[in-house]
Motif scaffolding. Structure first.
Motif, PDB file in Angstrom:
ATOM      1  N   THR C  52      -6.894  66.736  49.813  1.00  0.00           N
ATOM      2  CA  THR C  52      -5.570  67.337  49.714  1.00  0.00           C
ATOM      3  C   THR C  52      -4.893  67.412  51.084  1.00  0.00           C
ATOM      4  OG1 THR C  52      -6.646  69.462  49.902  1.00  0.00           O
ATOM      5  CG2 THR C  52      -6.090  68.724  47.697  1.00  0.00           C
ATOM      6  N   ALA C  53      -5.512  68.091  52.044  1.00  0.00           N
ATOM      7  CA  ALA C  53      -4.878  68.281  53.359  1.00  0.00           C
ATOM      8  C   ALA C  53      -4.652  66.945  54.040  1.00  0.00           C
ATOM      9  CB  ALA C  53      -5.753  69.180  54.221  1.00  0.00           C
ATOM     10  N   GLY C  57     -11.632  61.858  54.826  1.00  0.00           N
ATOM     11  CA  GLY C  57     -12.966  62.441  54.888  1.00  0.00           C
ATOM     12  C   GLY C  57     -13.301  63.202  53.620  1.00  0.00           C
ATOM     13  N   PHE C  58     -14.596  63.270  53.324  1.00  0.00           N
ATOM     14  CA  PHE C  58     -15.040  63.911  52.085  1.00  0.00           C
ATOM     15  C   PHE C  58     -15.624  65.294  52.302  1.00  0.00           C
ATOM     16  CE2 PHE C  58     -14.327  60.372  49.473  1.00  0.00           C
ATOM     17  CZ  PHE C  58     -14.642  59.233  50.193  1.00  0.00           C
ATOM     18  N   ALA C  59     -15.798  65.656  53.569  1.00  0.00           N
ATOM     19  CA  ALA C  59     -16.526  66.896  53.851  1.00  0.00           C
ATOM     20  C   ALA C  59     -15.884  68.101  53.190  1.00  0.00           C
ATOM     21  CB  ALA C  59     -16.626  67.108  55.353  1.00  0.00           C
ATOM     22  N   LEU C  60     -14.549  68.172  53.260  1.00  0.00           N
ATOM     23  CA  LEU C  60     -13.869  69.341  52.694  1.00  0.00           C
ATOM     24  C   LEU C  60     -14.161  69.458  51.201  1.00  0.00           C
ATOM     25  CD1 LEU C  60     -12.091  71.613  53.526  1.00  0.00           C
ATOM     26  CD2 LEU C  60     -10.086  70.205  53.101  1.00  0.00           C
ATOM     27  N   ASP C  61     -14.096  68.332  50.503  1.00  0.00           N
ATOM     28  CA  ASP C  61     -14.426  68.354  49.071  1.00  0.00           C
ATOM     29  C   ASP C  61     -15.855  68.819  48.850  1.00  0.00           C
ATOM     30  OD1 ASP C  61     -12.544  65.345  48.343  1.00  0.00           O
ATOM     31  OD2 ASP C  61     -11.964  67.467  48.384  1.00  0.00           O
ATOM     32  N   LEU C 263     -10.853  67.980  56.995  1.00  0.00           N
ATOM     33  CA  LEU C 263     -11.539  69.215  57.371  1.00  0.00           C
ATOM     34  C   LEU C 263     -10.988  69.722  58.697  1.00  0.00           C
ATOM     35  CD1 LEU C 263     -13.746  71.246  56.749  1.00  0.00           C
ATOM     36  CD2 LEU C 263     -15.377  69.755  57.907  1.00  0.00           C
ATOM     37  N   GLN C 264     -10.748  68.764  59.605  1.00  0.00           N
ATOM     38  CA  GLN C 264     -10.256  69.129  60.926  1.00  0.00           C
ATOM     39  C   GLN C 264      -8.931  69.885  60.823  1.00  0.00           C
ATOM     40  OE1 GLN C 264      -8.915  65.833  63.238  1.00  0.00           O
ATOM     41  NE2 GLN C 264      -9.621  66.693  65.162  1.00  0.00           N
ATOM     42  N   SER C 265      -7.999  69.336  60.030  1.00  0.00           N
ATOM     43  CA  SER C 265      -6.706  70.033  59.949  1.00  0.00           C
ATOM     44  C   SER C 265      -6.847  71.372  59.257  1.00  0.00           C
ATOM     45  CB  SER C 265      -5.623  69.202  59.266  1.00  0.00           C
ATOM     46  OG  SER C 265      -6.130  68.063  58.696  1.00  0.00           O
ATOM     47  N   THR C 266      -7.733  71.448  58.266  1.00  0.00           N
ATOM     48  CA  THR C 266      -7.941  72.733  57.598  1.00  0.00           C
ATOM     49  C   THR C 266      -8.452  73.764  58.588  1.00  0.00           C
ATOM     50  OG1 THR C 266      -8.642  71.462  55.677  1.00  0.00           O
ATOM     51  CG2 THR C 266      -9.016  73.827  55.600  1.00  0.00           C
ATOM     52  N   VAL C 267      -9.410  73.333  59.400  1.00  0.00           N
ATOM     53  CA  VAL C 267      -9.974  74.262  60.385  1.00  0.00           C
ATOM     54  C   VAL C 267      -8.902  74.702  61.374  1.00  0.00           C
ATOM     55  CG1 VAL C 267     -11.570  74.435  62.325  1.00  0.00           C
ATOM     56  CG2 VAL C 267     -12.346  73.456  60.190  1.00  0.00           C
TER      57      VAL C 267
END
Lengths: 216, 217, 293
Positions: C52-53, C57-61, C263-267
């Motif tokens: 989404t963000a 990358g798949f890490a967030l999922d 994940l990076q942008s979410t963080v």
């Protein structure tokens, strides 16, 4: 030397948690390496084509490398070729491979030490190769192997301490954390750790001596 | 295929570690042999105190990890005022640890020499020390060589413990290089090969010695 | 024939080689050489269908599916990540940051699992996917950016020196030839100190605990790493103090596997939120005792 605080209930409990991990990893590795070693050693003794030479190379390779290196390799180098092992598993794999190789040699030379005359007699009285192996060679061989085998198991238990470098939470690791609280704890804690190792290993060697006298 | 540029870039450092491993091993080898012989003689001596010291030494040191021994030297000794470098602690620890095993091997060898020989030697006027030196020990040596060469092989492998205590040996530098370059597989393969350069010949020599001794009986 | 003379000359020969080899070779070299692209690092990621963000990358999922955030933290560094023998909990600034992130990403700060890392093991563990991210006093450097994705800076530290009270060493200028400096394998502190004081003897250990124990045992004259970590050591033992001004800048970042830009942008979003809602200030003051600059 701050003995009172060094041996606080929390610290003692923490040390014993480490000891428990040492025993756990050691026990699993002892069983696995014994199985692996016996199989490899017996195959080496029978000189099966193809498998035996390959095993020979593997055994020599593992026997001649420092265990510390094998532990690092299992944990940090194998992932580069796709095999990813967690901390506890790397320790077990490394210990099993290294000690398994040592045991393979013990088994092989133990089997080799059985007098050829016995084998010839067995074969000439009609027993097949496998029967000879199973009923004549292995039982006597195993008896002779008990001292060096137990010695190897004691080694294994001590070698679990090397896994401290990959952050295995065993006895040395927990001891270091407790000592980290205060330098004055160093001597008392190290003494406790030494006593724990000593007790387990001495008990093992006593048990082995008793086993030996029973088998002979 | 290992990337050998890691090897060539860091060649001097690998060699420095390799050299230190050799030096530490040889010093420990000689030291443990000397110490081991002394302890063995203590153990068979009829002087109760010496006997006790020898037995206590062997039983205690044999049953604790080498890592612990070096740990005590490196972190514990300074509390009584003696601070030794990682290299020295490692080498001394290696010596003490290996000596306990060598003492046992030598003791077994000495005990295998028939008592009659000792008695005869002493009857002809040789002192205890002379008996040991000229009659018993030379014969014991034959029994002792196979387990001894095994212990020396172990010693070289065990020298890797210096890596944990900033001992500047092969393991230490290999670890350092692996940490900085993240080329872990290649680095450790090179370190392994370098150790094999030391251990394989030792292994082979031990095997040949065993065979030769088995023949002369 | 293996005669005694042969064996003796072999030993002497080996001993000689050993001395010669250990004599040459320069320990100061390890840091300088920027090695060729390390064999183990992942190639530039090719994660196609992202999440989404903004980013791939798949890490967030994976994290959301798992319902748990796995973070690598230090277990031996007071103030940032320290395992307490009493109770077995790991506590520190990094730990609280990790919990706050879990709250932001998954809604509950308890949906978290902590794993021990050291300066040496953190990147390998990240690459093995044993952890989702590293929050372990990790300095952002260009070299490391080639291996991992970093978040925005979440803590500003600087390298400094720890000495026993009363030591003649008062700053980086006092580090000369023969001074024994203790540090941790794989840390930027090692590279920096080798560059700034090439004549000093550097002893490297596996983690800060070992290095500090070595300092306490007198095995070195000073310990060098980020001042934040040194302040933690000072808190553990009043006999030691930080001396001199910080001689480098060590901006800490949260590291994630290369290519995990979602994940990076979410963080980063989460970090900004923590700044604006005062959570960051609370955590900072709790552990560092001052307001963030």
């Amino acid at each position: 030397m701050d003995i009172l605080h060094a041996f606080s209930p929390d610290n003692i409990r923490f040390i014993f948690e480490g000891f428990y991990m040492t025993l756990k990893v050691a026990l699993i590795s002892i069983v696995l390496s014994f199985v692996v070693g016996c199989i490899a050693g017996t195959i080496r003794y029978t000189r099966l084509p193809v498998i035996s030479p390959i095993l020979g190379v593997l055994v020599e390779l593992l026997r001649n490398l420092p265990l510390l290196l094998i532990i690092f390799f299992a944990r940090f180098a194998l992932p580069d070729v796709g095999i990813k092992l967690g901390v506890v598993n790397s320790a077990i794999v490394a210990l099993t491979l290294f000690e398994g190789a040592m045991i393979a040699e013990i088994v092989r030379s133990g089997l080799n030490s059985i007098d050829k005359g016995q084998i010839e007699a067995a074969r000439s009285s009609g027993l097949s190769y496998m029967q000879t192996l199973w009923h004549i060679v292995l039982p006597q061989g195993l008896r002779r192997m008990v001292p060096p085998l137990v010695s190897q198991f004691i080694s294994l238990l001590k070698d679990t301490s090397l896994a401290v470098v990959i952050s295995l939470g065993e006895l040395m690791h927990h001891a270091k954390i407790v000592i980290g609280q205060s330098y004055s704890y160093t001597i008392p804690i190290l003494l406790l750790v030494a006593v724990l190792y000593f007790l387990v290993n001495y008990a093992l060697s006593l048990a082995a001596r008793r086993l030996e006298t029973r088998l002979v | 295929m290992p990337d050998f540029s890691i090897f060539t870039d860091y060649f001097p450092i690998y060699m420095k570690g390799f050299g230190n491993t050799i030096v530490a091993s040889i010093i420990a080898l000689i030291g443990s042999f000397v110490l081991g012989t002394i302890i063995a003689v203590f153990r068979i001596s009829s002087v109760k105190l010496l006997n006790w010291i020898g037995t206590a030494f062997v039983e205690f040191i044999r049953n604790i990890p080498l890592l612990l021994v070096v740990f005590v030297f490196f972190y514990g000794l300074p509390s009584v005022g003696v601070t030794l470098s990682g290299f020295v602690c490692g080498t001394v620890g290696l010596t003490v640890y290996t000596a306990s095993f060598i003492a046992e091997a030598i003791r077994a060898g000495i005990m295998s020499v028939p008592r009659g020989q000792t008695e005869a030697a002493q009857a002809t006027g040789l002192t205890y020390i002379q008996t040991m030196r000229y009659v018993v020990l030379p014969q014991a040596v034959k029994i002792v060589i196979p387990p001894l060469s095994n212990q020396f092989l172990n010693l070289v492998k065990n020298s890797s413990v210096l890596g944990v205590f900033a001992g500047f040996d092969l393991m230490y530098f290999g670890d350092q290089i692996a940490s900085e370059t993240y080329a872990t597989f290649d680095t450790y393969v090179i370190v392994a090969l370098l150790y094999l350069v030391l251990t394989l010949p030792l292994s082979y020599m031990a095997l040949r010695l065993e065979r030769k001794l088995a023949q002369t009986g | 024939m293996i005669s005694k003379k042969w064996v003796a000359s072999c030993f002497t020969f080996l001993l000689a080689i050993g001395f010669v080899l250990s004599g040459c070779g320069n320990t100061a070299q390890t840091g300088g050489g920027a090695a060729s692209a390390p064999a183990g690092s992942p190639a530039a990621s090719s994660a196609p269908s992202g999440t989404t963000a903004a980013g791939g990358g798949f890490a967030l999922d994976d994290i959301k599916k798992r319902g748990k955030l796995v973070v690598g933290v230090k277990y031996d560094t007071k103030l940032f990540g320290l395992k307490n023998p009493t109770g077995g909990e790991v506590e520190g600034f990094d730990v609280d940051m990790a919990k706050a992130l879990a709250k932001e990403i998954l809604g509950d700060e308890k949906k978290i699992e902590l794993k021990e890392v050291t300066s040496k093991t953190r990147i390998p563990m990240l690459e093995n996917k044993e952890i989702d991210m590293i929050i372990a006093t990790m300095t952002i450097t260009d070299e490391r950016k080639k291996q991992v994705e970093f978040s925005d800076v979440y803590f500003k530290a600087g390298q400094s020196l720890l000495v026993k009270k009363g030591s003649p060493i008062k700053g980086i200028a006092d580090i000369k030839k023969g001074t024994k400096v203790l540090a941790v394998k794989g840390s930027t502190s090692v590279i920096n100190i080798k560059a700034k004081s090439p004549d000093a003897t550097i002893l490297e250990f596996d983690n800060y605990q070992d290095a500090f124990s070595a300092l306490k045992a007198g095995q070195g004259d000073t310990l060098t790493t980020d001042n934040a970590i040194l302040y933690g050591m000072m808190a553990q033992d009043k006999n030691y103090e930080v001396v001199g001004e910080p001689f480098t800048d060590e901006p800490y970042g949260i590291a994630m596997k290369k290519g995990e830009t979602a994940l990076q942008s979410t963080v980063n979003e989460a970090l900004k939120k923590l700044q604006s809602n005062g959570e960051y200030k609370k955590i900072y003051e709790k552990w560092i005792g001052q307001s963030p600059s």
